[in-house]
Design a protein around this motif. Sequence first.
Motif, PDB file in Angstrom:
ATOM      1  N   GLU A  37     -14.645  43.922  -0.901  1.00 26.36           N
ATOM      2  CA  GLU A  37     -14.293  42.930  -1.912  1.00 26.36           C
ATOM      3  C   GLU A  37     -14.475  41.515  -1.433  1.00 26.36           C
ATOM      4  N   THR A  38     -14.390  41.288  -0.131  1.00 24.50           N
ATOM      5  CA  THR A  38     -14.564  39.934   0.365  1.00 24.50           C
ATOM      6  C   THR A  38     -16.015  39.709   0.730  1.00 24.50           C
ATOM      7  N   LYS A  45     -15.728  36.240  -4.976  1.00 26.21           N
ATOM      8  CA  LYS A  45     -14.736  35.312  -4.452  1.00 26.21           C
ATOM      9  C   LYS A  45     -13.417  35.446  -5.201  1.00 26.21           C
ATOM     10  N   LYS A  46     -12.332  35.105  -4.523  1.00 21.23           N
ATOM     11  CA  LYS A  46     -11.021  35.099  -5.158  1.00 21.23           C
ATOM     12  C   LYS A  46     -10.785  33.717  -5.756  1.00 21.23           C
ATOM     13  N   ASP A  47      -9.615  33.551  -6.372  1.00 17.49           N
ATOM     14  CA  ASP A  47      -9.359  32.285  -7.054  1.00 17.49           C
ATOM     15  C   ASP A  47      -9.185  31.126  -6.098  1.00 17.49           C
TER      16      ASP A  47
END
Lengths: 268, 148
Positions: free
Chosen positions: A112-113, A172-174
């Motif tokens: 996920e990253t 990417k995350k928030d």
Amino acid sequence: MRVKIMNVLCRSRKLLSSVVRSNVLVEQTQVLGSWLSKARCYRLCQNLPQHFAASLASCQHRHHGASFSCHFHTKRCYSERNEDRNSASTGVFEEESHEINDTSFLSQSPLETFSLDVLVSLLRQENAVDLCVIKIPEHIKYAEYFIVVSGVSPRHLRAMALYAIKVYKYLKKDGDPNVKIEGKDAEDWMCIDFGNMVVHFMMPETREVYELEKLWTLRGYDEQLRSMPDETLPEDFMFDVETTNVCCCVCSCVRWRMCSSRLMIVDV
Amino acid sequence: MALPRLSRSFTGLLVETSCLIHQRTFSVSTVAAAIQKLTRVRVVDNSSLGNTPYHRSPRVIHVYTKNGIGKVGDKVLLAIKGQKKKALIIGHKMPGECMTPRFDSNNVVLIEDNGNPTGTRIKVPIPTQLRKMEGDYSKVLAIASSFV
């Protein structure tokens, strides 16, 4: 079905042979998540032992059979010191291994990253020429990994850069900052700074001129740095010459003003 | 005899000067700092244009900012060896923000119009705040050898 697999295998062999020619020894199959086709995963899984066993005696690689249940056992090896593209790599070391089940593949928890694995695999997928990953030592507080890639044409470089940005935005995350392509109007050199990684997309000719890999592996002992002449101060150098000049200017200024005022008085 | 006349002229002089200053017949501008037009700069990369000697030192002829003041990371136009060349300011003598390095010379790196650096190596230490700034600085950071 068999013909399809054969075609896939042929294409994958070409990809992997180009990979082996490049100096970076990254073996992984876990990276390609569910958003890539599953056929590619299986193909890589099947082809790995042939190529890598032949070329790398030092790297251990175990591979569970070509069953479609997708048990992967991978070890990641990459060389820390890539001196020259053509020279033999030294100092290869192994990372810890990962075992991934079929279920975890779908939930993609390590995928996920946007990590180095993801980036390298997507560059490979885009047919990047001469991929070079350099691990920056800890005392240089710039980034963790320095990646230089070449492309076939300026359009190819731009396509690779845009695809990398697209994948980063997807993963990417928030809290992660947005990343932009630097050097968009220069067609032969583009960079992207992903926080812990920096990627440079250059044409082969530009790469020859700048020789970034040499600089970042040989740090202080680089040839171009050494050939730069040492800068020494001239013998008649005085650091505070400028300040004395300023004082003189001020004095003359005041004197001039006083003279002019005296003239005024006389006139009156 | 001469003395009172002298003293009178002196008092008049003083009054006159104070009047002059009060009227302010000269123009006043804010204190310009860091790098502006006609500052002499030091080219710190290993390009041939920056290192060959010339009878005039490289000078700034235009600063590409809203006000004409150049700080670290700003592009400027230099006159070097009779030609115009763009450059990027790497460090200046003026003290900047807290915890940013101050250099003893106004350092500059030559740049092409497309943003590629003209030289291939930089020996002088480069401030690391360039990385966080908005702009195309990764190329210059890639050819740098030491960071401050």
